[in-house]
Design an enzyme around this catalytic site. Structure first.
Site, PDB file in Angstrom:
ATOM      1  N   GLU A  21      39.806  40.835  40.165  1.00  0.00           N
ATOM      2  CA  GLU A  21      40.867  41.236  41.084  1.00  0.00           C
ATOM      3  C   GLU A  21      41.141  40.097  42.062  1.00  0.00           C
ATOM      4  O   GLU A  21      40.290  39.745  42.876  1.00  0.00           O
ATOM      5  CB  GLU A  21      40.458  42.508  41.833  1.00  0.00           C
ATOM      6  CG  GLU A  21      41.567  43.084  42.691  1.00  0.00           C
ATOM      7  CD  GLU A  21      41.173  44.397  43.348  1.00  0.00           C
ATOM      8  OE1 GLU A  21      42.032  45.294  43.428  1.00  0.00           O
ATOM      9  OE2 GLU A  21      40.011  44.521  43.791  1.00  0.00           O
ATOM     10  N   GLY A  75      37.917  50.553  49.210  1.00  0.00           N
ATOM     11  CA  GLY A  75      37.649  49.135  49.409  1.00  0.00           C
ATOM     12  C   GLY A  75      37.246  48.473  48.105  1.00  0.00           C
ATOM     13  O   GLY A  75      37.555  48.960  47.012  1.00  0.00           O
ATOM     14  N   SER A  76      36.532  47.382  48.216  1.00  0.00           N
ATOM     15  CA  SER A  76      36.166  46.602  47.042  1.00  0.00           C
ATOM     16  C   SER A  76      35.085  47.312  46.229  1.00  0.00           C
ATOM     17  O   SER A  76      34.306  48.113  46.750  1.00  0.00           O
ATOM     18  CB  SER A  76      35.653  45.221  47.462  1.00  0.00           C
ATOM     19  OG  SER A  76      34.387  45.328  48.090  1.00  0.00           O
ATOM     20  N   THR A  77      35.036  46.969  44.959  1.00  0.00           N
ATOM     21  CA  THR A  77      34.021  47.543  44.083  1.00  0.00           C
ATOM     22  C   THR A  77      32.627  47.095  44.508  1.00  0.00           C
ATOM     23  O   THR A  77      31.671  47.876  44.452  1.00  0.00           O
ATOM     24  CB  THR A  77      34.299  47.134  42.626  1.00  0.00           C
ATOM     25  OG1 THR A  77      35.557  47.716  42.222  1.00  0.00           O
ATOM     26  CG2 THR A  77      33.204  47.620  41.698  1.00  0.00           C
ATOM     27  N   CYS A  91      45.437  47.498  45.518  1.00  0.00           N
ATOM     28  CA  CYS A  91      44.496  47.829  44.452  1.00  0.00           C
ATOM     29  C   CYS A  91      45.195  48.366  43.208  1.00  0.00           C
ATOM     30  O   CYS A  91      44.654  48.287  42.107  1.00  0.00           O
ATOM     31  CB  CYS A  91      43.470  48.851  44.954  1.00  0.00           C
ATOM     32  SG  CYS A  91      44.197  50.375  45.578  1.00  0.00           S
ATOM     33  N   ALA A 106      31.549  46.441  47.576  1.00  0.00           N
ATOM     34  CA  ALA A 106      31.149  47.261  48.712  1.00  0.00           C
ATOM     35  C   ALA A 106      30.899  48.701  48.284  1.00  0.00           C
ATOM     36  O   ALA A 106      29.998  49.371  48.799  1.00  0.00           O
ATOM     37  CB  ALA A 106      32.220  47.205  49.799  1.00  0.00           C
ATOM     38  N   GLY A 107      31.687  49.181  47.323  1.00  0.00           N
ATOM     39  CA  GLY A 107      31.506  50.540  46.827  1.00  0.00           C
ATOM     40  C   GLY A 107      30.143  50.751  46.200  1.00  0.00           C
ATOM     41  O   GLY A 107      29.529  51.820  46.353  1.00  0.00           O
ATOM     42  N   GLU A 116      37.184  54.997  46.289  1.00  0.00           N
ATOM     43  CA  GLU A 116      38.415  54.488  45.667  1.00  0.00           C
ATOM     44  C   GLU A 116      38.329  52.973  45.757  1.00  0.00           C
ATOM     45  O   GLU A 116      38.405  52.395  46.836  1.00  0.00           O
ATOM     46  CB  GLU A 116      39.643  55.041  46.400  1.00  0.00           C
ATOM     47  CG  GLU A 116      40.946  54.863  45.628  1.00  0.00           C
ATOM     48  CD  GLU A 116      41.663  53.579  45.962  1.00  0.00           C
ATOM     49  OE1 GLU A 116      41.509  52.607  45.178  1.00  0.00           O
ATOM     50  OE2 GLU A 116      42.350  53.525  46.984  1.00  0.00           O
TER      51      GLU A 116
END
Length: 480
Positions: free
Chosen positions: A387, A231-233, A287, A235-236, A253
């Site tokens: 992004e 998912g998104s950075t 992505c 959220a990561g 990822e």
């Protein structure tokens, strides 16, 4: 209309704690194409409980690896037999063009086969040769399951994201709770049906469509041993913080802003044709999309003109139309996000080559944006650094090869990328200098035997093949 009124928990379809079903809207025209139950925290608790019970019972993780491999091979065969239906469901709920969802099906087979081959060759248990011949003990090293895995995936490529996690996790003997996006309730409901047919033991796999708050409940759950997230950075980072606090195993990822470096000796026509698939796949909602196009100043306008012609030739419209290359964004908020970035690019002073923030004529009912190319872009601009997740390309000029590498690496991300050159060995030498997890030469497709993942803010850990399988195991050493 497709309806999934129950949740798939531990291999059984059960009534949800909240009986209200979510309407699934078509990104093409906002019509309701399906309805589905959505998991609440209470449903997550139930899924984790049956996963924990199944793991502690040992029926799956103590099963010989060959039997686990056979079960996942059955699942993969079922998926292959239903490839056309899977492609249709993803286009229906995501707005992904039909060419993309159909073309992705053989890739799912290659992905699964790479994991299965790795599992067949994996040293699940081995006896080490002592480094000291006089050692009084011998060491037996076992590779065992981590435990209960929370696999959390995004909406943009649901089947690929799901199988890249559940196949290696299950091959390793784990029990899995797969949390999917509400938008993908239809395709992921069908995934649950295929898993049911594959005949896995009770409790081993659950498929849970749920919102972000319920997702956080899952990854924070005390009985989850590992988090596997795509998912998104942003959220990561949150998930990594939770994993760090609780000392859970974690693999991430995340996002990307990948560069395609076109070297001076490249065939520009071939490079531009490659951008069609490497940069604009899945409506740009990918992505790995190479959305920063780095062109030598000596051939800059040639590249810009080629991209203009390419993008203007692509049909935008109904994802079910076989001539459509770019469909709608998945939701109205994503449509607005991309349009705002296009407006931002204009305000930042980039040259609008084609496209713009306007909605394509005749497509006002859907979540459509106009594919856009910007030239005269400085790499410090937000449209070059952030992004966008849509069909927006930025073309950046470079002075020489060192400058191209510097620009490619001047990003918080490092997920994908490409190099184009008439000399493959020279392109390979340039690729070695780019700080990214995966990079292709002259448009080569991503291989599934090698590891996939990101440098920097693009993630932690790797997927695919033996390395990806290894992220779902723990090492145990027994000395005798």
């Amino acid at each position: 209309m497709i309806t999934y009124g129950r949740l798939f928990i531990g291999g059984t379809w059960v009534e949800p704690s909240n009986p209200e079903l979510l309407d699934i809207a078509s990104p093409h025209d906002q019509s309701v194409v399906g309805r589905a139950a959505q998991a609440q925290p209470a449903d997550i608790d139930r899924a984790v409980a049956v996963a924990r019970a199944s793991f502690e019972g040992g029926e799956w993780h103590l099963t010989p690896p060959a039997q686990r491999i056979a079960a996942l091979r059955r699942f993969n065969t079922l998926r292959e037999e239903n490839a056309e239906k899977i492609a249709h469901l993803i286009s229906l709920e995501n707005g992904s063009a039909g060419w993309f969802t159909r073309a992705g099906q053989p890739g799912l087979t290659r992905q699964a086969n790479a994991y299965l081959k790795a599992a067949e060759e994996f040293a699940w248990e081995e006896t080490l040769v002592p480094s000291d011949p006089a050692s009084p003990v011998r060491s037996v090293v076992r590779r065992e399951a981590v435990g209960v895995v929370a696999a959390v995936i995004p909406w943009n490529s649901p089947f690929s994201s799901a199988t890249s996690k559940i196949i290696p996790s299950l091959l390793a003997g784990n029990s899995v709770v797969l949390k999917v996006s509400p938008e993908n309730s239809l395709s992921m409901g069908f995934l649950a049906e295929l898993l049911e047919q594959a005949g896995l033991p009770e409790g081993v796999i659950s498929v849970m469509p749920a919102d972000r708050e319920t997702s956080e409940h899952l990854v924070s759950h005390q009985d989850v041993d590992k988090i596997a997230f795509t998912g998104s950075t942003r959220a990561g980072r949150r998930i990594a913080a939770i994993a760090g606090e609780q000392l859970k195993r974690v693999s991430l990822e995340l996002g990307g802003k990948s560069a395609a470096i076109i070297l001076p000796d490249a065939d520009i026509d071939k490079a531009v044709a490659g951008v069609k698939f490497g940069s604009l796949l899945n409506n740009g909602e990918s992505c790995i999309a190479q959305t920063r196009i780095l062109a030598p100043r000596s051939r800059y306008e040639e590249v810009v003109a080629g991209l203009k012609e390419l993008v203007e030739s692509l049909k935008v419209g109904d994802p079910n139309d076989p001539d459509t290359f770019i469909g709608p964004m998945i939701r109205p908020d994503q449509q607005e996000r991309v349009r705002n970035y296009i407006q931002l690019g204009i305000e930042e002073g980039a040259r609008l080559v084609t496209g713009g923030p306007q909605i394509p004529e005749g497509l006002e009912k859907g979540n459509y944006v106009t594919p856009t190319v910007f030239a005269d872009v400085d790499n410090s601009m937000r449209i070059a650094q952030e992004e966008i997740f849509g069909p927006v390309l930025v073309v950046i000029a470079y002075d020489d090869e060192d400058d191209a590498v510097r620009i490619a690496n001047d990003s918080e991300y490092g997920l994908s990328g490409g190099v184009w050159s008439a000399d493959e060995e020279h392109a390979l030498a340039v690729a070695r200098r780019v700080r990214t997890g995966t990079i292709t030469i002259n448009g080569a497709s991503i291989a599934f035997d090698g590891p996939f993942g990101g440098f920097k803010a693009s993630g932690i850990g790797r997927e695919y093949g033996a390395v990806g399988l290894g992220t779902y195991i723990e090492y145990k050493t027994v000395t005798v």
